[in-house]
Design a protein around this motif. Sequence first.
Motif, PDB file in Angstrom:
ATOM      1  N   ASN A  31     -28.292 -23.197  45.616  1.00 33.95           N
ATOM      2  CA  ASN A  31     -29.119 -23.155  46.826  1.00 33.95           C
ATOM      3  C   ASN A  31     -28.323 -22.646  48.020  1.00 33.95           C
ATOM      4  N   GLN A  32     -27.049 -23.048  48.083  1.00 32.17           N
ATOM      5  CA  GLN A  32     -26.214 -22.581  49.197  1.00 32.17           C
ATOM      6  C   GLN A  32     -26.005 -21.068  49.120  1.00 32.17           C
ATOM      7  N   LEU A  33     -25.639 -20.555  47.931  1.00 31.64           N
ATOM      8  CA  LEU A  33     -25.449 -19.110  47.771  1.00 31.64           C
ATOM      9  C   LEU A  33     -26.763 -18.357  47.938  1.00 31.64           C
ATOM     10  N   PHE A  34     -27.839 -18.959  47.456  1.00 29.33           N
ATOM     11  CA  PHE A  34     -29.159 -18.330  47.570  1.00 29.33           C
ATOM     12  C   PHE A  34     -29.506 -18.102  49.037  1.00 29.33           C
ATOM     13  N   GLY A  35     -29.289 -19.140  49.867  1.00 32.19           N
ATOM     14  CA  GLY A  35     -29.586 -18.991  51.284  1.00 32.19           C
ATOM     15  C   GLY A  35     -28.776 -17.887  51.938  1.00 32.19           C
ATOM     16  N   GLU A  36     -27.475 -17.792  51.572  1.00 31.46           N
ATOM     17  CA  GLU A  36     -26.622 -16.755  52.159  1.00 31.46           C
ATOM     18  C   GLU A  36     -27.076 -15.362  51.737  1.00 31.46           C
ATOM     19  N   LYS A  37     -27.353 -15.195  50.439  1.00 33.14           N
ATOM     20  CA  LYS A  37     -27.757 -13.872  49.950  1.00 33.14           C
ATOM     21  C   LYS A  37     -29.141 -13.486  50.471  1.00 33.14           C
ATOM     22  N   LEU A  38     -29.989 -14.479  50.669  1.00 35.17           N
ATOM     23  CA  LEU A  38     -31.327 -14.177  51.191  1.00 35.17           C
ATOM     24  C   LEU A  38     -31.226 -13.646  52.613  1.00 35.17           C
ATOM     25  N   ILE A  39     -30.386 -14.263  53.436  1.00 34.27           N
ATOM     26  CA  ILE A  39     -30.179 -13.774  54.806  1.00 34.27           C
ATOM     27  C   ILE A  39     -29.607 -12.359  54.785  1.00 34.27           C
ATOM     28  N   GLU A  40     -28.646 -12.140  53.866  1.00 34.49           N
ATOM     29  CA  GLU A  40     -28.036 -10.810  53.763  1.00 34.49           C
ATOM     30  C   GLU A  40     -29.062  -9.753  53.380  1.00 34.49           C
ATOM     31  N   GLN A  41     -29.919 -10.050  52.426  1.00 41.45           N
ATOM     32  CA  GLN A  41     -30.920  -9.073  51.997  1.00 41.45           C
ATOM     33  C   GLN A  41     -31.990  -8.857  53.065  1.00 41.45           C
ATOM     34  N   LYS A  42     -32.305  -9.895  53.833  1.00 40.08           N
ATOM     35  CA  LYS A  42     -33.258  -9.724  54.927  1.00 40.08           C
ATOM     36  C   LYS A  42     -32.706  -8.755  55.968  1.00 40.08           C
TER      37      LYS A  42
END
Length: 755
Positions: free
Chosen positions: A305-316
């Motif tokens: 979940n922590q990595l998911f949140g970071e990668k989601l912000i990056e892709q946004k």
Amino acid sequence: MDWLGFHFISDLPTQGQILLNCSHNPFLVLLAYLVACAGSFATLDMAERISHVERPGARHQWRWIGALCLAGGIWAMHFISMLAFETPIEMHFDLPVTVVSLLIALVAGLLAMNTLSRDEITLFGYAKSATGIGLSIAGMHYVGMIAMRSPATQYFQPGLFGLSIVVAIVASFAALLLARHFRTGSGTFHQLLKYSASLLMGAGIVATHFLGMWSLVMAVPLGSPLHAPMVDNSLELGLTVAFITLLIIASSLSAALADKKLQSKEHDLRRVNALLSQLDQARVSLQQVAHYDALTNLINRRGFNQLFGEKLIEQKLNGGMLAVMFLDIDHFKRINDSLGHDAGDDLLKVIASHIKSATRSHADVVARFGGDEFCILIAMNSRDEARHMAQRIMQKMKEPIDLAGRRMVMTTSIGISVFPDDGDTCEELLKHADLALYQSKGAGRNALHFFSANLRTKATLELQLEEELRYALRAGNELDLFYQPIFDLHSGQVAKLEGLIRWRHPQHGLLSPDRFISIAETNGLIAELDNWVLQRACRDLAHLGRNGCEQLKITVNCSALNLAREELVGEIRSALADAGVAPQRLELEVTENALMGNIATTISLLNQIRALGVSLSIDDFGTGYSSLAYLKRLPLDTLKIDRSFIQDIPRSAADMEIVQAIIVMAHTLHLQVVTEGVETVQQYEFLANYGCDYVQGYLLSRPVSLGELRPVLDQLNQHRNANGTLFNQPVANRAGDERVVRDLFAEPPVARPAR
């Protein structure tokens, strides 16, 4: 006797000499003793300091400071004692020779501190060092006496002269042992012992000096003038020397104390740093435990979940795409149940390795959420990339795995959601991937599905139906029980009624069981729902009995999940007792797959139900995986042939042969046969001709409520002929018979609700 420039008593002339009467100033003698004690204490303290210093350079530094303190203390004691020496003649000291005596004292101090700075030394080594130190102290004393200039000649008594040297050596040996002893230890008692030892060492040093002074005899020629010095400044000079010496010693002790505290703080700081380092290691370990799965070494749900949140912000920010894949190992529970949890853990490690090898090692995130559930996060440019990766994983999973002496092949079901198409938050994307996984499982497993909007609609509807079903069970006024007649081909009468639950939903209308039974099973409501049906069926049986239908039986379905509950027998007994109905009028229907789930437990439970007097029927026979070897052991009364074998009769010769075989087999096992789904006269006559006991279907009646049931029963019972058959026309008129039946019930045989 003359030795090394010293005159001894044997050289003293018998005539022409006057022996001087000399004395000592008591105050200066006491001051000299105090200085000697201070120097001794400084020596002990410096020896202790050296033992605790860790850096070699600092040990060398404190060795020199200790040597200077000891040398200064001994020399100052000697000089003050010489100033305390009072004679009736003028006397002064030669400066160069006095400086030489100070250097000799320094040699004694260096010897002492070098000995004390060694980690290990033998008693013989102490003796050698003590000899050198004692000789140095004695040499300092006697060189200092040679520095004394006066008209008198100095003579020494040999015995006392030698004794002073011996005392110096013995005092040095004792001082070394005491200093060695006081290198370690702490506390008030230790400090008091060190003070006491300093007094003894100071006494030894003073004894060496005054033994040497005791051995001294001063003689002047006859006629020499004897008078006291014109100006006697011995007291002032002695106080000055004592003050300077004590100041140097005190400064050294203060420096040692400050250095000790500083070193203690350094130790504390190192301990704090060590603790901080341990805390960092513990934090890293806790982070490892908190964010990684111990079994597979993949990250866990929290870390994902922590990595998911970071990668989601990056892709946004970059306008990219992400795919979330949910993986579930098909039928993994069977591995744990058959081979044990250790084998299951070994299998999970291999599966994790397979999944990892099918992904991009640096770009993709692979996590284990728990059990046999894995999740993968990938950055991509198109949906095809996610599809191809999922296919690679499914292909990799099909590689044979050696486990517990067996070679097996596992499969996986995969659900995929895509950012930004299927959601823009972690929660949404995970939920939608889970819904897609659920679809893959429902499609027969070993499949992959992408999320679609209709899945969300279906999930929302199911959640709403679940909540409303809970309310309906509590309220009890929305659920109803419909009954479909079961016609006895031998007696020509309706012998049984199958109870089928319906839900009068406020918005969706009348719902058949296929709309909500699976929801009840999934959410733990099936036991409550089955018990409601049981209670309602028993009450309706009592009502029918009071209205002239005493021989009718009611059959109710039992869920496979409910059949595994030990409380079922008590619930059946309670329902029958509350309604006042004979157990023989109730029949329980179970599917063959439910019977085969846990055969030993199932047989035991069925025997208890049978002991109540309740009949047992196996439903949907032929659609599951029942074994005839087990079937003959089950305490059954009735076998119900599934509608799938009837619907193509008489067009399908194979189905006709199968039905004939089932009827013969059931009668061989002393079971009565019910065929459901009968919709045509041809089907009816075929079953009547081949010995079927009961028929059920739309040809006779659709399921109706209790209020509509009595007219249906009367019509069916009145349209039988004298031979007990419902239809007596020849084959050419069968179409007319079907028309009569449809006219009777005004219900076409199509669009029937599912059971």
